[in-house]
Design a protein around this motif. Structure first.
Motif, PDB file in Angstrom:
ATOM      1  N   ILE A  55       0.846  -1.191   0.000  1.00 59.57           N
ATOM      2  CA  ILE A  55       0.000   0.000   0.000  1.00 59.57           C
ATOM      3  C   ILE A  55       0.878   1.236   0.000  1.00 59.57           C
ATOM      4  O   ILE A  55       1.986   1.230   0.522  1.00 59.57           O
ATOM      5  CB  ILE A  55      -0.967   0.029   1.198  1.00 59.57           C
ATOM      6  CG1 ILE A  55      -0.205   0.034   2.522  1.00 59.57           C
ATOM      7  CG2 ILE A  55      -1.969  -1.096   1.122  1.00 59.57           C
ATOM      8  CD1 ILE A  55      -1.079   0.299   3.726  1.00 59.57           C
ATOM      9  N   THR A  56       0.359   2.280  -0.602  1.00 55.18           N
ATOM     10  CA  THR A  56       0.975   3.595  -0.547  1.00 55.18           C
ATOM     11  C   THR A  56      -0.056   4.519   0.070  1.00 55.18           C
ATOM     12  O   THR A  56      -1.219   4.507  -0.344  1.00 55.18           O
ATOM     13  CB  THR A  56       1.350   4.093  -1.957  1.00 55.18           C
ATOM     14  OG1 THR A  56       2.241   3.152  -2.557  1.00 55.18           O
ATOM     15  CG2 THR A  56       2.021   5.456  -1.899  1.00 55.18           C
ATOM     16  N   MET A  57       0.363   5.288   1.070  1.00 52.60           N
ATOM     17  CA  MET A  57      -0.536   6.207   1.754  1.00 52.60           C
ATOM     18  C   MET A  57      -0.102   7.631   1.438  1.00 52.60           C
ATOM     19  O   MET A  57       1.065   7.969   1.586  1.00 52.60           O
ATOM     20  CB  MET A  57      -0.485   5.972   3.270  1.00 52.60           C
ATOM     21  CG  MET A  57      -0.891   4.580   3.673  1.00 52.60           C
ATOM     22  SD  MET A  57      -0.944   4.323   5.463  1.00 52.60           S
ATOM     23  CE  MET A  57       0.794   4.319   5.865  1.00 52.60           C
ATOM     24  N   LYS A  58      -1.048   8.451   0.994  1.00 52.20           N
ATOM     25  CA  LYS A  58      -0.754   9.840   0.663  1.00 52.20           C
ATOM     26  C   LYS A  58      -1.861  10.741   1.180  1.00 52.20           C
ATOM     27  O   LYS A  58      -3.018  10.315   1.295  1.00 52.20           O
ATOM     28  CB  LYS A  58      -0.622  10.040  -0.849  1.00 52.20           C
ATOM     29  CG  LYS A  58       0.571   9.335  -1.466  1.00 52.20           C
ATOM     30  CD  LYS A  58       0.674   9.627  -2.939  1.00 52.20           C
ATOM     31  CE  LYS A  58       1.862   8.903  -3.550  1.00 52.20           C
ATOM     32  NZ  LYS A  58       1.957   9.180  -4.991  1.00 52.20           N
ATOM     33  N   GLU A  71       3.465  11.658   0.421  1.00 47.88           N
ATOM     34  CA  GLU A  71       3.472  10.251   0.813  1.00 47.88           C
ATOM     35  C   GLU A  71       3.822  10.104   2.290  1.00 47.88           C
ATOM     36  O   GLU A  71       4.708  10.788   2.802  1.00 47.88           O
ATOM     37  CB  GLU A  71       4.453   9.456  -0.043  1.00 47.88           C
ATOM     38  CG  GLU A  71       4.336   7.968   0.160  1.00 47.88           C
ATOM     39  CD  GLU A  71       5.103   7.160  -0.871  1.00 47.88           C
ATOM     40  OE1 GLU A  71       5.181   5.938  -0.688  1.00 47.88           O
ATOM     41  OE2 GLU A  71       5.619   7.735  -1.856  1.00 47.88           O
ATOM     42  N   ILE A  72       3.144   9.198   2.959  1.00 48.06           N
ATOM     43  CA  ILE A  72       3.405   8.867   4.358  1.00 48.06           C
ATOM     44  C   ILE A  72       4.343   7.669   4.353  1.00 48.06           C
ATOM     45  O   ILE A  72       3.946   6.565   3.976  1.00 48.06           O
ATOM     46  CB  ILE A  72       2.087   8.503   5.097  1.00 48.06           C
ATOM     47  CG1 ILE A  72       1.041   9.594   4.938  1.00 48.06           C
ATOM     48  CG2 ILE A  72       2.365   8.157   6.547  1.00 48.06           C
ATOM     49  CD1 ILE A  72       1.353  10.880   5.628  1.00 48.06           C
ATOM     50  N   VAL A  73       5.609   7.892   4.756  1.00 43.55           N
ATOM     51  CA  VAL A  73       6.598   6.812   4.682  1.00 43.55           C
ATOM     52  C   VAL A  73       7.271   6.494   6.014  1.00 43.55           C
ATOM     53  O   VAL A  73       7.978   5.497   6.109  1.00 43.55           O
ATOM     54  CB  VAL A  73       7.690   7.113   3.617  1.00 43.55           C
ATOM     55  CG1 VAL A  73       7.079   7.175   2.225  1.00 43.55           C
ATOM     56  CG2 VAL A  73       8.442   8.379   3.946  1.00 43.55           C
ATOM     57  N   ASP A  74       7.079   7.341   7.027  1.00 42.13           N
ATOM     58  CA  ASP A  74       7.711   7.063   8.312  1.00 42.13           C
ATOM     59  C   ASP A  74       6.874   7.645   9.449  1.00 42.13           C
ATOM     60  O   ASP A  74       5.842   8.275   9.212  1.00 42.13           O
ATOM     61  CB  ASP A  74       9.163   7.571   8.353  1.00 42.13           C
ATOM     62  CG  ASP A  74       9.296   9.065   8.098  1.00 42.13           C
ATOM     63  OD1 ASP A  74       8.342   9.830   8.383  1.00 42.13           O
ATOM     64  OD2 ASP A  74      10.360   9.491   7.620  1.00 42.13           O
ATOM     65  N   THR A  80       2.960  14.231  11.517  1.00 41.47           N
ATOM     66  CA  THR A  80       2.553  15.431  10.791  1.00 41.47           C
ATOM     67  C   THR A  80       1.090  15.321  10.374  1.00 41.47           C
ATOM     68  O   THR A  80       0.310  16.266  10.539  1.00 41.47           O
ATOM     69  CB  THR A  80       3.439  15.652   9.550  1.00 41.47           C
ATOM     70  OG1 THR A  80       4.802  15.782   9.971  1.00 41.47           O
ATOM     71  CG2 THR A  80       3.027  16.890   8.783  1.00 41.47           C
ATOM     72  N   PHE A  81       0.709  14.166   9.850  1.00 42.70           N
ATOM     73  CA  PHE A  81      -0.681  13.939   9.450  1.00 42.70           C
ATOM     74  C   PHE A  81      -1.621  14.101  10.652  1.00 42.70           C
ATOM     75  O   PHE A  81      -2.655  14.779  10.557  1.00 42.70           O
ATOM     76  CB  PHE A  81      -0.829  12.550   8.825  1.00 42.70           C
ATOM     77  CG  PHE A  81      -2.244  12.147   8.551  1.00 42.70           C
ATOM     78  CD1 PHE A  81      -3.011  12.848   7.634  1.00 42.70           C
ATOM     79  CD2 PHE A  81      -2.807  11.079   9.208  1.00 42.70           C
ATOM     80  CE1 PHE A  81      -4.328  12.481   7.382  1.00 42.70           C
ATOM     81  CE2 PHE A  81      -4.116  10.705   8.960  1.00 42.70           C
ATOM     82  CZ  PHE A  81      -4.878  11.402   8.049  1.00 42.70           C
ATOM     83  N   ILE A  96      -5.257   5.802  -0.092  1.00 45.81           N
ATOM     84  CA  ILE A  96      -4.496   4.566  -0.233  1.00 45.81           C
ATOM     85  C   ILE A  96      -4.526   4.087  -1.680  1.00 45.81           C
ATOM     86  O   ILE A  96      -5.595   4.035  -2.295  1.00 45.81           O
ATOM     87  CB  ILE A  96      -5.102   3.453   0.652  1.00 45.81           C
ATOM     88  CG1 ILE A  96      -5.315   3.936   2.084  1.00 45.81           C
ATOM     89  CG2 ILE A  96      -4.270   2.186   0.591  1.00 45.81           C
ATOM     90  CD1 ILE A  96      -4.113   4.448   2.788  1.00 45.81           C
ATOM     91  N   THR A  97      -3.360   3.729  -2.201  1.00 38.75           N
ATOM     92  CA  THR A  97      -3.286   3.050  -3.490  1.00 38.75           C
ATOM     93  C   THR A  97      -2.648   1.691  -3.260  1.00 38.75           C
ATOM     94  O   THR A  97      -1.845   1.504  -2.346  1.00 38.75           O
ATOM     95  CB  THR A  97      -2.503   3.850  -4.544  1.00 38.75           C
ATOM     96  OG1 THR A  97      -1.224   4.200  -4.022  1.00 38.75           O
ATOM     97  CG2 THR A  97      -3.245   5.115  -4.933  1.00 38.75           C
TER      98      THR A  97
END
Length: 117
Positions: A55-58, A71-74, A80-81, A96-97
């Motif tokens: 999944i990729t979260m943005k 993008e949410i990567v860490d 921050t979100f 989500i993709t």
């Protein structure tokens, strides 16, 4: 422990800087949620097997210029979100993709079946 309601949009795709289609679900999470726990929650909500899908979260934060997905990567991105979500009077969707992972069988090539050039 403080809780936060977030919106998770899944099953759609990005077209330029807009997330199109898909479903959205509101969930209650801890304000101290980590990337790993957030990912697990997304897999559960979308009813996906983490062994089969990446999944990729943005998110798109409000800005004066045309905003692009971030993008949410860490864990810092998750913090921050959460912080931005707490500051707003509206919900910022976490979009989500999906990408299907290759299985070992798909990734293995049988060279005996390749044509000889």
């Amino acid at each position: 422990m403080s809780r936060l309601t977030i919106l998770i949009s899944y099953g759609g795709s990005w077209v330029h800087s807009t997330y199109k289609s898909g479903k959205t679900k509101g969930v209650l999470v801890s304000e101290k949620i980590t990337l790993e726990k957030l990912r697990n929650k997304v897999y559960d909500i979308a009813n996906l097997d983490p062994n089969e899908y990446e999944i990729t979260m943005k998110v798109i934060y409000d800005s004066t210029d045309n905003a692009w997905p971030v993008e949410i990567v860490d864990d810092d991105d998750v913090k921050t979100f959460v912080t931005e979500s707490l500051l707003r009077s509206y919900k910022i969707p976490l979009c989500i993709t999906l990408k299907r992972k290759l299985s070992n069988q798909q990734a293995t090539v049988d060279f005996r079946q390749l044509p000889i050039s």
